[in-house]
Design an enzyme around this catalytic site. Structure first.
Site, PDB file in Angstrom:
ATOM      1  N   GLN A 198       2.801  10.095   1.417  1.00 53.92           N
ATOM      2  CA  GLN A 198       4.117   9.434   1.498  1.00 53.92           C
ATOM      3  C   GLN A 198       5.038   9.842   0.357  1.00 53.92           C
ATOM      4  OE1 GLN A 198       2.252   5.307   2.221  1.00 53.92           O
ATOM      5  NE2 GLN A 198       4.173   5.221   3.330  1.00 53.92           N
TER       6      GLN A 198
ATOM      7  N   CYS B 133       5.562  -0.112   7.198  1.00 51.47           N
ATOM      8  CA  CYS B 133       5.210   1.075   6.415  1.00 51.47           C
ATOM      9  C   CYS B 133       6.428   1.490   5.597  1.00 51.47           C
ATOM     10  CB  CYS B 133       4.807   2.204   7.371  1.00 51.47           C
ATOM     11  SG  CYS B 133       4.314   3.709   6.520  1.00 51.47           S
ATOM     12  N   LEU B 134       6.194   1.832   4.329  1.00 47.87           N
ATOM     13  CA  LEU B 134       7.320   2.234   3.478  1.00 47.87           C
ATOM     14  C   LEU B 134       7.988   3.510   3.990  1.00 47.87           C
ATOM     15  CD1 LEU B 134       5.815   1.452  -0.053  1.00 47.87           C
ATOM     16  CD2 LEU B 134       7.479   0.105   1.245  1.00 47.87           C
TER      17      LEU B 134
ATOM     18  N   HIS C  42      -4.813   1.202   7.438  1.00 46.45           N
ATOM     19  CA  HIS C  42      -3.469   1.780   7.574  1.00 46.45           C
ATOM     20  C   HIS C  42      -3.302   2.951   6.594  1.00 46.45           C
ATOM     21  CE1 HIS C  42       1.120   1.218   7.855  1.00 46.45           C
ATOM     22  NE2 HIS C  42       0.957   2.046   6.837  1.00 46.45           N
ATOM     23  N   GLU C  43      -3.749   2.751   5.335  1.00 46.87           N
ATOM     24  CA  GLU C  43      -3.583   3.800   4.318  1.00 46.87           C
ATOM     25  C   GLU C  43      -4.509   4.980   4.576  1.00 46.87           C
ATOM     26  OE1 GLU C  43      -0.979   3.614   2.630  1.00 46.87           O
ATOM     27  OE2 GLU C  43      -0.601   1.495   3.005  1.00 46.87           O
TER      28      GLU C  43
ATOM     29  N   HIS D 181      -3.024   7.309   6.976  1.00 41.99           N
ATOM     30  CA  HIS D 181      -2.031   8.218   6.381  1.00 41.99           C
ATOM     31  C   HIS D 181      -2.682   9.514   5.911  1.00 41.99           C
ATOM     32  CE1 HIS D 181       1.874   6.265   6.235  1.00 41.99           C
ATOM     33  NE2 HIS D 181       1.370   5.144   5.768  1.00 41.99           N
TER      34      HIS D 181
ATOM     35  N   GLY E 128       0.827  -1.197   0.000  1.00 39.17           N
ATOM     36  CA  GLY E 128       0.000   0.000   0.000  1.00 39.17           C
ATOM     37  C   GLY E 128       0.864   1.250   0.000  1.00 39.17           C
TER      38      GLY E 128
END
Ligand code: NI
Length: 172
Positions: A51, A94-95, A136-137, A140, A46
Site C-alpha cells: 500500500q 481499506c486505506l 485482510h492484510e 494485500h 492495518g
C-alpha cells in the site's frame, strides 16, 4: 519516522504477490516504523507494505480499542497455520479504497506464524476484529483486495468511484 503516501486502487502494485523478507534488518525496522506512523496518521487499523509501494511481505496492525493503550504489531512473512470452520461477517474498509465499506465473510479465528521486528519466529491466534484485520492484510501481500471478495457489480462500482477520486486528486 516518515509518513509515506498511500496508493489508491486501482494501481498495479496493489495486484502483485509480494516477495518474502529475507533478512529482518535495520531497513525493515525503519520500514515497519514508517508503516505504523502512516497507519496511525491515516488513521487505520492495518497497513500492508504494497500500500506504500514496497513489495515485501510485511504488514502492521493495531486493533486495540480507541480508549485503550496503543498495541502496534508488525508481522513479517506471515502465514496462516490454522483457521476456524466458524465464519464471521465483518464490514471492511481499506486505506487504499477510502470511504468504501462492504461486508466480507472470513474464518472467525486464525492462527498466524510470522517473524517479529527482531526476526524472531512467533505464532499467535487472532479472533473477531483482529482475525478480520490480519486476513485482510495478508490478502494485500498476495495482491488481493477486500473488494475481490464481494460481487463483481459492487467491485466495478467501487473501482469506478476510485478512478474518479484519483482524477480529482491529480487535479488538485
Ligand atoms: Ni486494506
Amino acid at each position: 519516522m516518515t509518513i509515506r503516501p498511500i496508493l489508491i486502487h486501482p494501481d498495479p502494485r496493489l495486484k502483485k504477490v509480494c516477495d518474502p523478507v529475507s533478512n529482518v534488518d535495520a531497513n525493515i525496522r525503519k520500514l515497519a516504523d514508517d508503516m505504523l506512523e502512516t497507519m496511525y496518521d491515516a488513521p487505520g487499523v492495518g497497513l500492508a507494505a504494497p500500500q506504500i509501494g514496497v513489495m515485501s511481505r510485511i504488514f502492521v496492525i493495531d486493533t486495540s480499542d480507541k480508549e485503550a493503550p496503543a498495541d502496534p504489531m508488525v508481522l513479517i512473512n506471515p502465514e496462516i497455520t490454522w483457521e476456524s470452520e466458524e465464519l464471521n461477517t465483518h464490514e471492511e474498509g481499506c486505506l487504499s479504497i477510502p470511504e468504501m465499506y462492504e461486508e466480507v465473510t472470513r474464518p472467525k479465528q486464525v492462527r498466524m506464524a510470522y517473524l517479529d521486528v527482531d526476526g524472531k519466529p512467533q505464532e499467535r491466534e487472532f479472533d473477531a476484529l483482529a482475525a478480520t484485520a490480519v486476513q485482510h492484510e495478508l490478502d494485500h501481500l498476495n495482491g488481493i483486495l477486500f473488494i475481490d471478495h464481494i460481487s463483481r457489480l459492487k467491485r466495478t462500482m467501487i473501482t469506478n468511484k476510485m478512478k474518479k477520486l484519483k482524477k480529482e486528486l491529480a487535479r488538485d
